[in-house]
Scaffold this motif. Structure first.
Motif, mmCIF file in Angstrom:
data_model
loop_
_atom_site.group_PDB
_atom_site.id
_atom_site.type_symbol
_atom_site.label_atom_id
_atom_site.label_comp_id
_atom_site.label_asym_id
_atom_site.label_seq_id
_atom_site.Cartn_x
_atom_site.Cartn_y
_atom_site.Cartn_z
ATOM 1 N N TRP A 32 24.764 18.305 -2.887
ATOM 2 C CA TRP A 32 23.961 19.177 -3.754
ATOM 3 C C TRP A 32 22.769 19.758 -3.012
ATOM 4 O O TRP A 32 22.310 20.860 -3.336
ATOM 5 C CB TRP A 32 23.501 18.415 -4.991
ATOM 6 C CG TRP A 32 24.624 18.140 -5.934
ATOM 7 C CD1 TRP A 32 25.197 16.935 -6.218
ATOM 8 C CD2 TRP A 32 25.361 19.107 -6.690
ATOM 9 N NE1 TRP A 32 26.229 17.090 -7.104
ATOM 10 C CE2 TRP A 32 26.350 18.406 -7.418
ATOM 11 C CE3 TRP A 32 25.279 20.484 -6.835
ATOM 12 C CZ2 TRP A 32 27.251 19.051 -8.258
ATOM 13 C CZ3 TRP A 32 26.169 21.127 -7.669
ATOM 14 C CH2 TRP A 32 27.137 20.406 -8.372
ATOM 15 N N ALA A 35 24.251 22.706 -1.320
ATOM 16 C CA ALA A 35 24.523 23.756 -2.298
ATOM 17 C C ALA A 35 23.244 24.444 -2.745
ATOM 18 O O ALA A 35 23.183 25.673 -2.860
ATOM 19 C CB ALA A 35 25.255 23.164 -3.499
ATOM 20 N N ALA A 36 22.197 23.648 -3.007
ATOM 21 C CA ALA A 36 20.938 24.221 -3.495
ATOM 22 C C ALA A 36 20.270 25.108 -2.458
ATOM 23 O O ALA A 36 19.608 26.093 -2.805
ATOM 24 C CB ALA A 36 19.993 23.089 -3.909
ATOM 25 N N ILE A 44 24.604 27.321 -9.133
ATOM 26 C CA ILE A 44 24.533 25.865 -9.256
ATOM 27 C C ILE A 44 24.565 25.476 -10.726
ATOM 28 O O ILE A 44 25.257 24.528 -11.130
ATOM 29 C CB ILE A 44 23.251 25.325 -8.592
ATOM 30 C CG1 ILE A 44 23.172 25.759 -7.128
ATOM 31 C CG2 ILE A 44 23.194 23.811 -8.721
ATOM 32 C CD1 ILE A 44 24.285 25.235 -6.279
ATOM 33 N N VAL A 181 31.256 25.781 -5.116
ATOM 34 C CA VAL A 181 30.883 24.440 -5.570
ATOM 35 C C VAL A 181 32.084 23.725 -6.185
ATOM 36 O O VAL A 181 32.358 22.552 -5.894
ATOM 37 C CB VAL A 181 29.725 24.518 -6.582
ATOM 38 C CG1 VAL A 181 29.353 23.123 -7.079
ATOM 39 C CG2 VAL A 181 28.513 25.194 -5.953
ATOM 40 N N GLY A 257 20.908 22.954 -14.367
ATOM 41 C CA GLY A 257 20.880 22.776 -12.922
ATOM 42 C C GLY A 257 19.717 21.897 -12.495
ATOM 43 O O GLY A 257 19.868 20.998 -11.671
#
Length: 434
Positions: A32, A35-36, A44, A181, A257
């Motif tokens: 994560w 991803a962030a 997200i 994702v 999120g």
């Protein structure tokens, strides 16, 4: 120390289960974080909302086959073992696929914040993600049932590493948005599940063959599990799975999120007591002594330092994602850390009562906590933001811990016998006991 853990089956399998969950959580944190940093926040939010819905669908529809595995696989003959595992996996995954299809069809009509499911890829993504979660969960229980948690550790670490590497590869190839994702989340799980079915299970039980023949004979056992253990599991796991869905429904996918990152960070604490509880239950199912005080000491020894780190350094930890995640989630993370202690109390109490056949007591406690948490979250979220979900979770766990304390004091009052651990009995025989 290591030799003592190796000799103690409860401690060894607790450590292996916790190693699996904590290792997965750590790699999930890296997932994560990547991803962030590389994907826009709305992407997200949408992805975490779909994963949250898939988690609820899987939890509701897996038929409770996991605890049936713990009860029935130890000591089962080769043919019976193959039939039990085949029936649990096939029926659990089939019911999950049906439930996911219905959820994708109904949720967009119930709330505008679930409109992401109405797109062309919404239903297939939800179905695949939910089925992958169910298969993964049920396979974990097969290893737990045999006190072979090293298999669960290797399998889950393989999935977690695969997620990080797949996400990095997709981002490098220019794939963005929620698709990156979800693909990175699901594809490694499907691949490792296929390997487990084809290779790992035959190593666990040489000669076992998964097949559809004779599955109808398992329906009465699954029905008993559904009306016994599965109801307990739903009430126990329901709030943790439903809170992200409630946040999405009340505040939107973007707020979810922020909530999901803080929840995922705190989950390293919430994974410990269920791991020890599952190991304790499996020990008793295998006719081994596993005391509640010993299990409680294992939990306290493991969660102490991580809880202190998360409570004092939560802002810096969430800041690794971005300043926005730190600002929105710092207070929520601290609230969730405080909830880890009452959560551990209730998880161990339910595992203890479950092993004694006190299924109604388990169900009543879990329903009380679930109703308290979800009702308060629904009311508080619009006014307090994502912190309202954390306060509701803490309130539900504290209510449950208070009930456990009252029952424990009553059992120790003069004239009452103290409950001793007993071999786990089939749910079909005992599910009416209070």
């Amino acid at each position: 120390m290591l030799k003592a853990v190796a000799r103690d089956s409860l401690a060894r399998n607790s450590v292996l289960i916790m190693g699996s969950t904590v290792g997965t959580a750590g790699l999930g944190y890296l997932y994560w974080l990547l991803a962030a940093r590389e994907l826009p926040q709305p992407a997200i939010g949408t992805a975490t909302a779909l994963i949250s819905v898939a988690t609820v669908v899987s939890m509701v529809s897996n038929l409770g086959a996991g605890h049936m595995f713990i009860q029935r696989l130890p000591g089962a003959g080769l043919a019976a073992w193959s039939r039990i595992v085949s029936a649990g996996l096939l029926l659990g995954c089939s019911s999950t696929a049906l439930a996911a299809f219905l959820a994708a069809a109904l949720l967009p009509a119930l709330g505008a914040n679930f409109a992401f499911l109405a797109g062309a890829g919404g239903a297939p993504a939800l179905i695949v993600t939910a089925v992958a979660l169910t298969a993964s969960t049920l396979l974990d229980y097969v290893f737990i049932a045999h006190r072979a948690s090293h298999g669960m550790l290797g399998r889950n670490l393989g999935v977690a590493v695969g997620k990080v590497l797949t996400l990095a590869a997709l981002i490098w190839c220019g794939v963005g948005g929620p698709a990156a994702v979800l693909l990175a989340w699901t594809v490694p799980s499907v691949a490792v599940t296929a390997y487990t079915l084809g290779v790992s299970l035959t190593r666990l039980r040489p000669g076992a063959k998964l097949r559809g023949a004779g599955i109808s004979a398992e329906l009465p056992h699954l029905r008993s599990s559904l009306t016994g253990h599965h109801l307990i599991n739903l009430a126990q796991a329901g709030p943790s799975a439903l809170l992200p869905v409630l946040v999405t429904a009340r505040l939107g996918a973007e707020a979810n999120g922020h909530f999901y990152v803080a929840w995922m960070t705190a989950s390293v604490l919430f994974m410990v007591s269920p791991a020890v509880a599952s190991a304790m239950y499996a020990e008793r199912a295998n006719k081994s002594a596993a005391g509640l005080p010993r299990a409680a000491l294992v939990v306290l020894a493991v969660i102490g330092l991580p809880a202190l780190v998360l409570f004092t350094g939560g802002e810096q930890i969430l800041g690794l994602f971005s300043a926005g995640y730190a600002a929105e989630g710092e207070l929520l993370l601290r609230i969730l850390v405080l909830a880890a202690i009452p959560d551990a109390i209730t998880n161990l109490a339910v595992a203890h009562w479950r092993s004694l056949g006190r299924y109604r007591r388990c169900l009543r406690l879990n329903l009380l906590m679930a109703a308290t948490c979800l009702a308060l979250a629904w009311v508080w979220l619009p006014g307090t933001g994502i912190e309202g979900a954390g306060i509701a979770w803490l309130a539900g766990q504290c209510v449950g811990a208070l009930v456990v304390a009252v029952i424990a004091l009553r059992r120790r009052s003069p004239g009452r016998d103290v409950e001793d651990p007993a071999p786990v009995q089939p749910v079909r025989a005992d599910h009416r006991r209070a």
